[in-house]
Design a protein around this motif. Sequence first.
Motif, short mmCIF file in Angstrom:
data_model
loop_
_atom_site.label_atom_id
_atom_site.label_comp_id
_atom_site.label_asym_id
_atom_site.label_seq_id
_atom_site.Cartn_x
_atom_site.Cartn_y
_atom_site.Cartn_z
N THR A 96 0.85 -1.18 0.00
CA THR A 96 0.00 0.00 0.00
C THR A 96 0.89 1.24 0.00
O THR A 96 1.98 1.23 0.59
N LYS A 123 -1.49 4.35 11.31
CA LYS A 123 -1.91 3.86 10.00
C LYS A 123 -0.87 2.90 9.42
O LYS A 123 -1.22 1.86 8.84
N ASP A 127 -1.52 -1.22 8.63
CA ASP A 127 -1.28 -1.87 7.34
C ASP A 127 -0.23 -2.97 7.45
O ASP A 127 -0.33 -4.01 6.78
N LYS A 132 0.85 -6.18 4.78
CA LYS A 132 1.22 -5.40 3.60
C LYS A 132 2.62 -4.80 3.74
O LYS A 132 3.06 -4.47 4.84
N VAL A 134 4.47 -1.50 3.32
CA VAL A 134 4.01 -0.11 3.33
C VAL A 134 5.04 0.77 2.63
O VAL A 134 6.20 0.83 3.05
#
Length: 403
Positions: A96, A123, A127, A132, A134
């Motif tokens: 992401t 945040k 993630d 994910k 990042v």
Amino acid sequence: MKIAIQKFGGTSVANTTNRTKVVDKIIKQCESGYSVVVVVSAIGRKGDPYATDTLLNLVDKEGMNPRELDLLMSCGEIISGVVLSNVLKDKGYDSTVLTGYQAGIITDNKYGDADVLRVNPDKVLKDLKLGKIVIVTGFQGATSDGEITTLGRGGSDTTAVLLGEALNCEYVEIYTDVDGIMTADPRVVPDARLLEIMSYSEVYQLAEDGAKIIHPRAVEIAERSHIKLIIRNTLNDGKGTLIKDKDCSNTYKKKDRIINAITYKKNRTQVIIVDKERGNSTEKLMDMITRENISIDLINFFSDKKVFTIDKKDIKTMEKILKKEECDYNIVKDCCKLSIIGNRMQGIPGVMSRIVKALSKEDIQILQTSDSHATIWCLIKDKDLEKAVNSLHHEFNLSKKPV
């Protein structure tokens, strides 16, 4: 959760070949059990289609509102992040992309060179917990009310280390197009050697005095939180240079060399002001220099004269000030500041003597000197730069690995 921070500079993401190498390094960290945060710079350098300087050439920088200018400058990193995310997707890895603001970097409203007020990594952590990778756009953040800002020169380095601090990482990898930190500029000294380990203070001084390997602000942040930094080459698998506290490094024993590296800063100009019983006018003169935003360096004030250096770009403004104040002065142009750096030089006799002898052998005139506990500075003429750096590099045996 073990978190790794990897920052990739503009040349690292500049083309398909390099981006493939970047992705390989990201995947290697994932396979080693790390949750990975990647910080990216804009693609390429000046002249490349999406480089920050190229974007700036689309507009009249002098006529633009600083707010809109920061919006434009933030685009390069966003493009870079999305492109890299796409390469990771093709390799089967979920990622992401977050802007600096989405990653929790909150700044003041000093557009173009904003100071970071705080970092909220919630945040990013959310993630990462979803599995994910990042990708965070470097060089940018936003004010508390959402106005996009940029962090100034070296901002992506700052982003990476700030996130490392907020996420309590053990180390941050800074990937670039060189193997690490060298004993001197290899373009000037052909036999310059890679330094395997350095202290924060040494690297900060190198960065402050001309070496463009990492921004000094990033080194300051790493030191305050004891985050290890590793400078590595994107294009190979070398170990690079490890930067950490000097006290925990076994390379700072008595048998090691007292000088570790030499760097330089060109385009310096020496200003010599001869005093003629000017009373309190020195204070007024310094105030005028400050108001004109002229930074002075290598400052030596004596009872009969004042000597310091300025950047070449400030010569005309400085001369206007000196003439207005009717100063008796001399301007020495085309100078270069040499920085001889080593944490162990403090209290060691004879270091300055060796510097003087080495430069004298090459008939190099020393115009001015200054020193701190870990650095000796010498001002010389630009034309003597190559001879001077090579002479000092040889004098302190920097090409040979310490035993």
